[in-house]
Design a protein around this motif. Structure first.
Motif, PDB file in Angstrom:
ATOM      1  N   ILE A 167       0.846  -1.189   0.000  1.00  0.00           N
ATOM      2  CA  ILE A 167       0.000   0.000   0.000  1.00  0.00           C
ATOM      3  C   ILE A 167       0.888   1.248   0.000  1.00  0.00           C
ATOM      4  N   PHE A 168       0.570   2.181  -0.880  1.00  0.00           N
ATOM      5  CA  PHE A 168       1.304   3.438  -0.940  1.00  0.00           C
ATOM      6  C   PHE A 168       0.549   4.482  -0.121  1.00  0.00           C
ATOM      7  N   ALA A 169       1.074   4.800   1.050  1.00  0.00           N
ATOM      8  CA  ALA A 169       0.548   5.867   1.898  1.00  0.00           C
ATOM      9  C   ALA A 169       1.589   6.981   1.874  1.00  0.00           C
ATOM     10  N   PRO A 170       1.349   8.068   1.146  1.00  0.00           N
ATOM     11  CA  PRO A 170       2.372   9.118   1.018  1.00  0.00           C
ATOM     12  C   PRO A 170       2.818   9.682   2.355  1.00  0.00           C
ATOM     13  N   GLU A 171       1.919   9.724   3.345  1.00  0.00           N
ATOM     14  CA  GLU A 171       2.302  10.265   4.651  1.00  0.00           C
ATOM     15  C   GLU A 171       3.336   9.382   5.347  1.00  0.00           C
ATOM     16  N   LYS A 172       3.419   8.122   4.957  1.00  0.00           N
ATOM     17  CA  LYS A 172       4.468   7.232   5.481  1.00  0.00           C
ATOM     18  C   LYS A 172       5.689   7.245   4.574  1.00  0.00           C
ATOM     19  N   SER A 179       0.144  16.258 -13.829  1.00  0.00           N
ATOM     20  CA  SER A 179      -0.510  15.027 -13.398  1.00  0.00           C
ATOM     21  C   SER A 179       0.596  14.026 -13.077  1.00  0.00           C
ATOM     22  N   GLN A 180       0.661  13.619 -11.802  1.00  0.00           N
ATOM     23  CA  GLN A 180       1.716  12.699 -11.363  1.00  0.00           C
ATOM     24  C   GLN A 180       1.089  11.350 -10.998  1.00  0.00           C
ATOM     25  N   TRP A 181       1.609  10.299 -11.594  1.00  0.00           N
ATOM     26  CA  TRP A 181       1.206   8.931 -11.257  1.00  0.00           C
ATOM     27  C   TRP A 181       2.395   8.270 -10.565  1.00  0.00           C
ATOM     28  N   MET A 182       2.218   7.906  -9.303  1.00  0.00           N
ATOM     29  CA  MET A 182       3.289   7.307  -8.502  1.00  0.00           C
ATOM     30  C   MET A 182       2.929   5.857  -8.193  1.00  0.00           C
ATOM     31  N   VAL A 202      -5.544  11.038  -5.193  1.00  0.00           N
ATOM     32  CA  VAL A 202      -6.283   9.819  -4.881  1.00  0.00           C
ATOM     33  C   VAL A 202      -5.266   8.696  -4.761  1.00  0.00           C
ATOM     34  N   ALA A 203      -5.443   7.839  -3.743  1.00  0.00           N
ATOM     35  CA  ALA A 203      -4.546   6.701  -3.527  1.00  0.00           C
ATOM     36  C   ALA A 203      -5.358   5.411  -3.413  1.00  0.00           C
ATOM     37  N   TYR A 204      -4.928   4.395  -4.143  1.00  0.00           N
ATOM     38  CA  TYR A 204      -5.483   3.048  -4.031  1.00  0.00           C
ATOM     39  C   TYR A 204      -4.332   2.074  -4.207  1.00  0.00           C
ATOM     40  N   GLY A 205      -4.292   1.058  -3.350  1.00  0.00           N
ATOM     41  CA  GLY A 205      -3.246   0.048  -3.469  1.00  0.00           C
ATOM     42  C   GLY A 205      -1.874   0.685  -3.462  1.00  0.00           C
ATOM     43  N   ASN A 206      -1.051   0.328  -4.443  1.00  0.00           N
ATOM     44  CA  ASN A 206       0.314   0.853  -4.522  1.00  0.00           C
ATOM     45  C   ASN A 206       0.428   2.118  -5.364  1.00  0.00           C
ATOM     46  N   THR A 207      -0.712   2.752  -5.671  1.00  0.00           N
ATOM     47  CA  THR A 207      -0.734   3.862  -6.618  1.00  0.00           C
ATOM     48  C   THR A 207      -1.270   5.139  -5.983  1.00  0.00           C
ATOM     49  N   PHE A 208      -0.625   6.249  -6.323  1.00  0.00           N
ATOM     50  CA  PHE A 208      -1.016   7.572  -5.842  1.00  0.00           C
ATOM     51  C   PHE A 208      -1.044   8.493  -7.054  1.00  0.00           C
TER      52      PHE A 208
END
Length: 183
Positions: free
Chosen positions: A38-43, A147-150, A121-127
């Motif tokens: 899971i990609f949580a940008p705050e972590k 537009s950034q896809w991480m 928006v974040a889902y799974g490993n994607t932000f």
């Protein structure tokens, strides 16, 4: 000389529209819900990260190199992080970001050089982050949409970032970047 009838022109236009629209169909962020980790940008952006990237023309030709260093911390409500960017010809920029998780999948952000509020928006490993950047400070004609896809990779420390920069809906550049979270 043969002229095409309005009906023929309409049919050709409809076929071209269908062809082009099928080429631009993209996945929604939610379609990545099963991606792990899971990609949580705050972590991910708490602590130190660094990146290496390349600016590309809209056709994909490389034009210049970019390096970044970030340092961030999460205070329980906001992710605060500082980003230092260094461009190939020695130009440097600094951005301060403030990111807030709104709900399980949505974020807002403000930052240096950002016009208004960024939405993500974040889902799974994607932000997926969308915002307007002020590329020519003080000149509204210098506003570009970014537009950034991480995508967080399976090792949990590597993240691939693909940016598309547009002006009036026309792609003007791309950035492909790889981030690494320092342990």
């Amino acid at each position: 000389m043969t002229l095409l009838s309005p009906r023929t022109i309409g049919s050709v236009a409809a076929l071209l529209s269908l062809a082009f629209s099928s080429c631009t169909t993209s996945k929604s962020v939610a379609s990545f819900h099963a991606g792990r980790p899971i990609f949580a940008p705050e972590k991910y952006f708490a602590g130190r990260t660094h990146s290496w990237g390349v600016f590309e023309t809209r056709g994909g030709e490389p034009t210049s190199i970019l390096h970044t260093q970030t340092q961030g911390h999460f205070d329980g409500q906001y992710l605060h992080f500082e980003q230092d960017l260094e461009f190939e010809k020695g130009r440097k920029e600094h951005r301060s970001w403030l990111v807030r998780r709104v709900d399980a999948h949505h974020y807002t952000a403000t930052g240096t050089g950002i016009v208004g509020t960024a939405r993500a928006v974040a889902y799974g490993n994607t932000f997926h982050l969308d915002f307007t950047i002020d590329a020519l400070p003080g000149n509204p004609l210098g506003h570009l949409h970014m537009s950034q896809w991480m995508y967080l990779q399976p090792d949990g420390v590597t993240m691939v970032n693909r940016d598309t920069l547009t002006k009036a809906g026309i792609v003007v550049a791309h950035i492909t970047e790889q981030f690494h979270k320092d342990q």
